[in-house]
Design an enzyme around this catalytic site. Structure first.
Site, mmCIF file in Angstrom:
data_model
loop_
_atom_site.group_PDB
_atom_site.id
_atom_site.type_symbol
_atom_site.label_atom_id
_atom_site.label_comp_id
_atom_site.label_asym_id
_atom_site.label_seq_id
_atom_site.Cartn_x
_atom_site.Cartn_y
_atom_site.Cartn_z
ATOM 1 N N ASP A 54 0.821 -1.199 0.000
ATOM 2 C CA ASP A 54 0.000 0.000 0.000
ATOM 3 C C ASP A 54 0.858 1.254 0.000
ATOM 4 O OD1 ASP A 54 -3.011 0.955 0.782
ATOM 5 O OD2 ASP A 54 -1.517 2.241 1.747
ATOM 6 N N TYR A 59 2.981 10.220 -0.687
ATOM 7 C CA TYR A 59 3.983 9.736 0.263
ATOM 8 C C TYR A 59 5.387 10.058 -0.237
ATOM 9 C CZ TYR A 59 0.285 6.999 2.564
ATOM 10 O OH TYR A 59 -0.852 6.601 3.224
ATOM 11 N N GLN A 184 -10.428 2.011 4.496
ATOM 12 C CA GLN A 184 -9.134 2.152 5.169
ATOM 13 C C GLN A 184 -9.220 3.327 6.143
ATOM 14 O OE1 GLN A 184 -4.681 3.376 3.956
ATOM 15 N NE2 GLN A 184 -5.437 1.644 2.748
ATOM 16 N N TRP A 212 -5.568 1.508 9.371
ATOM 17 C CA TRP A 212 -4.267 2.163 9.419
ATOM 18 C C TRP A 212 -4.024 2.629 10.857
ATOM 19 C CZ3 TRP A 212 -4.043 7.335 10.825
ATOM 20 C CH2 TRP A 212 -5.118 8.170 10.532
ATOM 21 N N SER A 213 -2.763 2.820 11.177
ATOM 22 C CA SER A 213 -2.346 3.170 12.541
ATOM 23 C C SER A 213 -2.891 2.201 13.578
ATOM 24 C CB SER A 213 -2.744 4.599 12.897
ATOM 25 O OG SER A 213 -1.960 5.090 13.966
ATOM 26 N N ALA A 216 -1.703 2.996 16.934
ATOM 27 C CA ALA A 216 -1.994 4.365 17.386
ATOM 28 C C ALA A 216 -0.741 5.225 17.403
ATOM 29 C CB ALA A 216 -2.653 4.345 18.762
ATOM 30 N N LYS A 223 6.252 2.408 24.186
ATOM 31 C CA LYS A 223 7.527 3.132 24.274
ATOM 32 C C LYS A 223 7.384 4.532 24.854
ATOM 33 C CE LYS A 223 7.469 4.803 19.456
ATOM 34 N NZ LYS A 223 8.214 4.796 18.176
ATOM 35 N N ARG A 234 0.933 21.222 26.510
ATOM 36 C CA ARG A 234 1.583 22.439 26.022
ATOM 37 C C ARG A 234 1.305 22.646 24.540
ATOM 38 N NH1 ARG A 234 5.638 20.673 29.619
ATOM 39 N NH2 ARG A 234 6.796 19.603 27.979
#
Length: 366
Positions: A54, A59, A184, A212-213, A216, A223, A234
């Site tokens: 994909d 991109y 998607q 997608w993601s 997240a 991490k 902020r």
């Protein structure tokens, strides 16, 4: 389950791997990978039996398509692979004709993608984003013409309201035109919003979901720490939330590289991550593997879109297909990520006997 546990994309004959390789990082200057690393990721995915690739016309300014086209040509495997690309976001500034969903932009987009991908047809073509302007009828006619000319084989929608997609699918069915087969959208344990309208629409109209993601924007890898909540506060206070002064302030996750912005870093979302980490520890797997396993096996999902800048990262993501979550673990994940009772969806949870005069009624399901 592995990459050769093939599925059809929606109600179609297009057969895809349960994990799709997203190539948004191919050629990206900051967070992506150069040609050598990208070729290694491509080769590793294909060697493992993966067949679903994909990309999009925007991109890396078209470089992603160019690199993928070169890899396809060198591999000699074009006819064994499913290639997907998209149009909708602007490819340049100074004219409105290089973005959106109008017939002119989609035609220019397709022709450019075909040239960069070094192919004469695209297996799966996505409308990348709804422009809130072009009539559904024009979009359908443009995509129908592209299918009938052989430039694309199938089409679907990304980042578009369910009602708009349903209108196009209904018009196509009524008029005997090619119908959409895919959706998607962002879908993960952090954001299950597609379960309200989009997944039901897909089930009703024959469209498979390609999330997608699914991690997240990296939050579900575990991490990030709760210190990001203050950073997000902020950034959200700035007039332009998508603009942050430097990478040091945002590490690429609070600016334009991340469409969610600071919305990701909340107490609720870190509570979800804690549950994912707990389940992962029980299984002796990584949080990312647990999160990907959950979304890959959700009803209505045809394939999960993953990105990787290193072979090691890709292989770990693929390994998620081996993870089996038991009923107790699934229940904990479900409870931690349950959607709020929004209007009017809370009404749809009403027992059927409240509607059918005290009698329970079970409807037919595909």
């Amino acid at each position: 389950m592995d990459l050769t546990s093939y599925r059809t994309l929606g109600k179609s004959g297009l057969i895809v791997s349960p994990v799709a390789l997203g190539t948004m990082t191919f050629g990206a200057e900051r967070s992506g990978s150069g040609e050598t690393a990208s070729r290694a990721v491509f080769n590793a995915y294909v060697d493992k039996g993966g067949n679903f690739l994909d990309t999009a016309d925007v991109y890396s300014g078209g470089r992603s398509e160019e690199m993928l086209g070169g890899f396809l040509a060198d591999s000699g495997l074009r006819d064994r692979l499913v290639v997907a690309t998209k149009s909708g976001f602007p490819r340049g500034q100074g004219t409105p004709l290089w973005g959106g969903n109008g017939a002119k932009n989609m035609r220019i987009g397709m022709e450019g993608s075909l040239r960069r991908l070094q192919t004469d047809y695209i297996d799966m073509y996505w409308m990348h984003v709804w422009d809130r302007t072009t009539p559904a009828e024009e979009v359908l006619q443009t995509l129908t013409d592209a299918v009938r000319s052989g430039k694309i084989l199938h089409y679907g929608f990304s980042n578009t309201p369910a009602w708009y997609v349903a209108k196009i699918a209904t018009l196509a069915g009524v008029h005997g035109q090619p119908t959409p087969i895919g959706l998607q959208y962002a879908y993960s344990l952090i954001d299950r919003g597609v379960e309200l309208d989009l997944l039901p629409a897909g089930s009703e109209l024959g469209m498979g979901m390609v999330p997608w993601s699914p991690l997240a924007a990296g939050l579900l890898t575990g991490k990030y720490g709760r210190d990001k909540i203050a950073d997000a506060g902020r950034v959200n206070a700035l007039p332009d939330k998508a603009s942050v002064a430097s990478d040091a302030e945002s590490d690429g996750r609070l600016n334009g590289d991340n469409p969610f912005g600071g919305m990701l870093f909340t107490e609720r979302n870190f509570d979800v991550v804690d549950v994912v980490k707990s389940v992962a520890a029980e299984l002796r797997r990584s949080p990312a593997e647990v999160a990907l396993s959950w979304v890959a096996k959700r009803p209505g999902v045809s394939s999960v879109l993953i990105g990787a800048s290193r072979v090691e990262q890709l292989l770990q993501n693929i390994a998620s297909l081996e993870v089996v979550l038991d009923d107790s673990q699934l229940e904990r994940l479900q409870q931690a990520t349950a959607l709020p009772q929004l209007n009017p969806y809370f009404i749809f949870e009403m027992p059927t006997n409240r509607i059918f005069g005290g009698q329970a009624v079970e409807g037919w399901r595909a």
